[in-house]
Design an enzyme around this catalytic site. Structure first.
Site, PDB file in Angstrom:
ATOM      1  N   SER A 111       0.798  -1.227   0.000  1.00 47.17           N
ATOM      2  CA  SER A 111       0.000   0.000   0.000  1.00 47.17           C
ATOM      3  C   SER A 111       0.832   1.280   0.000  1.00 47.17           C
ATOM      4  O   SER A 111       0.308   2.345  -0.308  1.00 47.17           O
ATOM      5  CB  SER A 111      -0.957   0.015   1.195  1.00 47.17           C
ATOM      6  OG  SER A 111      -0.233   0.124   2.410  1.00 47.17           O
ATOM      7  N   LYS A 120       0.742   4.859   6.738  1.00 49.51           N
ATOM      8  CA  LYS A 120       0.181   5.709   5.684  1.00 49.51           C
ATOM      9  C   LYS A 120       0.868   7.073   5.728  1.00 49.51           C
ATOM     10  O   LYS A 120       1.672   7.356   6.610  1.00 49.51           O
ATOM     11  CB  LYS A 120      -1.332   5.905   5.871  1.00 49.51           C
ATOM     12  CG  LYS A 120      -2.157   4.621   5.915  1.00 49.51           C
ATOM     13  CD  LYS A 120      -2.165   3.860   4.600  1.00 49.51           C
ATOM     14  CE  LYS A 120      -2.973   2.570   4.710  1.00 49.51           C
ATOM     15  NZ  LYS A 120      -2.828   1.725   3.503  1.00 49.51           N
TER      16      LYS A 120
END
Length: 255
Positions: A73, A143
């Site tokens: 990701s 993230k």
């Protein structure tokens, strides 16, 4: 009488010798056996190990923690099986910034854990706890911060770029090549104490965008943040610092 006294002392000394507790020194004091060199080495080694583990645990608790990246990701910034170092001074003692790569606890179950993920052994948990083994990230996410408390984050402008506080952001310096900034339209204002986060591999990152309809509304609490990732330490050909980006330099403070 003198002879009886002498026999008594001789018997006492003999008894002590038989029990292996040493002998009487002049004046009636008992001498102690000197520990062997082997035992001294073992004792010193154990003390060094205990001190090292204590230092490692303190560092992990207050300064640094290692994590292993389990997914794609955050490509290309972070790749599968990269091991990263996170500074725990952020956000406790240093402020968060737009563009920071952070690790945070998955308190809202974005990973949809169902209890089937194998848990580390007791030895593995101890090594993770003292910082000698990187966390496998089964209960953490990594993230990039796109929106700080008060920011308005929108997708997208006429050129397909994100807008933060009305300013279009050029994210080409870190987004995975071939990924659009976002194919999902959204317009959110980040509440106080919250963050809006997105993965660099936008086409393969279930980040804030995918959780807007959940109770969290896609926002991550600042209290969930473990720290800011600042270096890749493994594998050797990937060792590097994780630098912040200047993509948000022109973004004004939140209204």
């Amino acid at each position: 009488m003198a002879g009886a006294k002498g026999m008594k002392e001789t018997g006492a000394t003999s008894g002590l010798g038989n029990r292996g507790k040493g002998s009487l020194a002049p004046g009636g004091r008992r001498t102690r056996k000197t520990p062997s060199k082997g035992w001294l080495m073992i004792r010193e080694t154990l003390m060094m190990v205990v001190v090292a583990l204590a230092i490692s645990a303190i560092i992990k608790a207050f300064l640094l923690q290692a994590f292993q990246i389990p997914s794609s990701s955050m490509e290309q910034t972070l790749q599968i099986n990269d091991r990263i170092i996170v500074s725990k001074l952020v956000p406790k003692y240093r402020q968060l910034n737009r563009g920071d790569v952070i690790v945070f606890q998955d308190d809202d179950n974005w990973l949809k854990r169902d209890g089937t993920t194998p848990s580390p052994s007791i030895a593995g948990k101890i090594m993770i706890w003292v910082g000698l083994r990187p966390d496998d990230s089964h209960n953490h996410l990594v993230k990039r911060i796109v929106g700080l408390p008060g920011d308005r984050v929108q997708c997208c402008d006429t050129n397909g770029r994100l807008k933060v506080n009305g300013v279009s952001v050029d994210e080409s310096g870190y987004i995975n090549p071939g990924s659009a900034p976002s194919l999902i339209k959204f317009d959110v204002t980040v509440p106080a104490g919250k963050l809006w986060v997105m993965g660099d591999n936008r086409s393969n990152s279930e980040d804030s965008r995918f959780h807007i309809k959940e109770p969290s509304k896609g926002f991550v609490s600042v209290d969930q943040v473990t720290g800011r990732a600042f270096a890749i330490m493994w594998p050797l050909n990937r060792v590097s610092t994780i630098k912040n980006t200047d993509a948000f330099a022109a973004v004004p403070p939140a209204p």
